[in-house]
Write an enzyme that holds these catalytic residues in place. Structure first.
Site, PDB file in Angstrom:
ATOM      1  N   ASP A 284       0.874  -1.161   0.000  1.00  0.00           N
ATOM      2  CA  ASP A 284       0.000   0.000   0.000  1.00  0.00           C
ATOM      3  C   ASP A 284       0.917   1.218   0.000  1.00  0.00           C
ATOM      4  O   ASP A 284       2.114   1.111   0.298  1.00  0.00           O
ATOM      5  CB  ASP A 284      -0.896  -0.026   1.243  1.00  0.00           C
ATOM      6  CG  ASP A 284      -1.754   1.212   1.356  1.00  0.00           C
ATOM      7  OD1 ASP A 284      -2.466   1.532   0.390  1.00  0.00           O
ATOM      8  OD2 ASP A 284      -1.704   1.874   2.413  1.00  0.00           O
TER       9      ASP A 284
ATOM     10  N   ASP B 130      -0.135   5.194   0.844  1.00  0.00           N
ATOM     11  CA  ASP B 130      -0.373   6.121   1.953  1.00  0.00           C
ATOM     12  C   ASP B 130      -0.320   5.383   3.281  1.00  0.00           C
ATOM     13  O   ASP B 130      -1.062   4.434   3.506  1.00  0.00           O
ATOM     14  CB  ASP B 130      -1.739   6.794   1.809  1.00  0.00           C
ATOM     15  CG  ASP B 130      -1.728   7.931   0.803  1.00  0.00           C
ATOM     16  OD1 ASP B 130      -0.687   8.593   0.691  1.00  0.00           O
ATOM     17  OD2 ASP B 130      -2.749   8.147   0.131  1.00  0.00           O
TER      18      ASP B 130
END
Length: 356
Positions: free
Chosen positions: A36, A38
């Site tokens: 991922d 953020d």
């Protein structure tokens, strides 16, 4: 119990993906690492300490990496440029965004040139144009679908047009339903908060949610690994970890973003990771990662119940304490309020923000 050695039941015994074997580095058990962005690699536009070095180390070792993000405000090429600007040499083909996935899904379901009402950033419009669809802004243009993604400039008028279009019969596609997104100042409203506005106005859910925790982004990435194993690294239990589990993949929760130790202790089964670490050092250092759940008692820590609370006693590495707490919390439903019975326990709980 530090690292991923241990005598807990195997993932297969619990109906979960098989875990990495004992000993050595966690990353050595996987052919592909899917990150991922953020909360894992960066916060908005600032790299998280150690992240650039960790990805660079994977590249130097010739390991395959990919990036799966629910953020629909940037195109894959823009994300790759952002990463490269931070020192992470990324290619657009390695980046999977919910905006691109939504556009591809709509392309497969609508005729070429069909109008799609967009609520979101220019990146979502660009992805729709790239697959031959026509972004529009008002319900008067009779859109064949509504595509909703995060955009910092989304306002009432955008949501009003989407509401009118959906009421007129246009199917409603949400790129993701993240309630919040991480920032250096703390969690901010995400696309899920904007989706909630329409959900309230319309009295129903979107017809399709494309991004995590739906498994599509991860399964697409895993196919690129061929027969090798894939590890998903994320900071959110409700998207990254649940999405990985739905895709049948192992996952590592890093505590650099949204989900914290209290949320981990209260996590339902479908949101429980295979491993936890403070940051990406856990990929390489066996002492910086732990398999969860651990054991309620070992040579260092012990966890007992006291009514609805958990009591931590003993001493040892903080991650081992967290694994022991998970063992009791997940099996009994106690917690996430924890009390310390030793000075070392107080320090461990403080390290996880569990000392309130």
């Amino acid at each position: 119990m530090t690292g991923y050695a241990g005598d807990t039941a195997s993932g297969a015994d619990r109906g979960e993906p098989d875990r990495a074997g004992a000993g050595g580095r966690l990353v050595d058990a996987y052919s592909l690492v899917v990150f991922d962005l953020d909360g894992v690699i960066y916060l908005i536009d600032r790299p998280i300490p150690g992240a650039v070095e960790a990805v660079g180390r994977l590249h130097a070792e010739g390991r395959a990496v990919a990036y799966a993000t629910n953020n629909a405000s940037r195109r894959s090429s823009e994300v790759a440029d952002l990463l490269t600007g931070m020192g992470v040499a990324a290619r657009p083909a390695e980046v999977l965004t919910s905006a691109a996935a939504t556009a591809e899904l709509l392309r497969d379901r609508l005729p070429e040139g069909a109008p799609v009402l967009v609520v979101g950033a220019e990146a979502l419009r660009a992805e729709l144009r790239a697959v031959g669809l026509r972004p529009v802004s008002t319900a008067d243009e009779e859109p064949a679908a509504v595509a909703q993604g995060y955009g910092p400039q989304v306002g009432w008028s955008d949501l009003a047009e989407a509401s009118l279009a959906v009421r007129a019969g246009a199917p409603w596609y949400a790129t993701n339903t993240d309630r919040t997104l991480p920032s250096p100042r703390g969690p901010l409203p995400g696309n899920g908060s904007l989706v909630a506005v329409l959900r309230t106005a319309l009295g129903r859910d979107p017809d399709v949610v494309v991004g995590k925790p739906e498994p599509a982004l991860f399964t697409t990435a895993a196919r690129r690994a061929g027969t090798g194993r894939t590890l998903v690294v994320g900071d959110r239990l409700d998207t990254d970890i649940e999405g990985a589990r739905r895709a049948g993949l192992d996952s590592l929760l890093v505590l650099t973003g949204v989900s914290d130790a209290a949320e981990l202790l209260a996590a339902p089964e479908e949101r429980r990771p295979a491993y936890v670490s403070f940051d990406l050092a856990g990929l390489f250092d066996p002492a910086a990662v732990v398999a969860v759940p651990g054991r309620a008692a070992d040579d260092g820590w012990s966890v007992t119940e006291a009514g609805a609370d958990l009591v931590l006693d003993g001493a040892g590495p903080p991650l081992e304490a967290l694994a022991a707490l998970c063992a009791v919390a997940w099996s009994t439903g106690a917690g996430p309020r924890v009390r310390a019975q030793s000075t070392a326990a107080e320090e461990a709980l403080a390290a996880f923000g569990l000392d309130d």
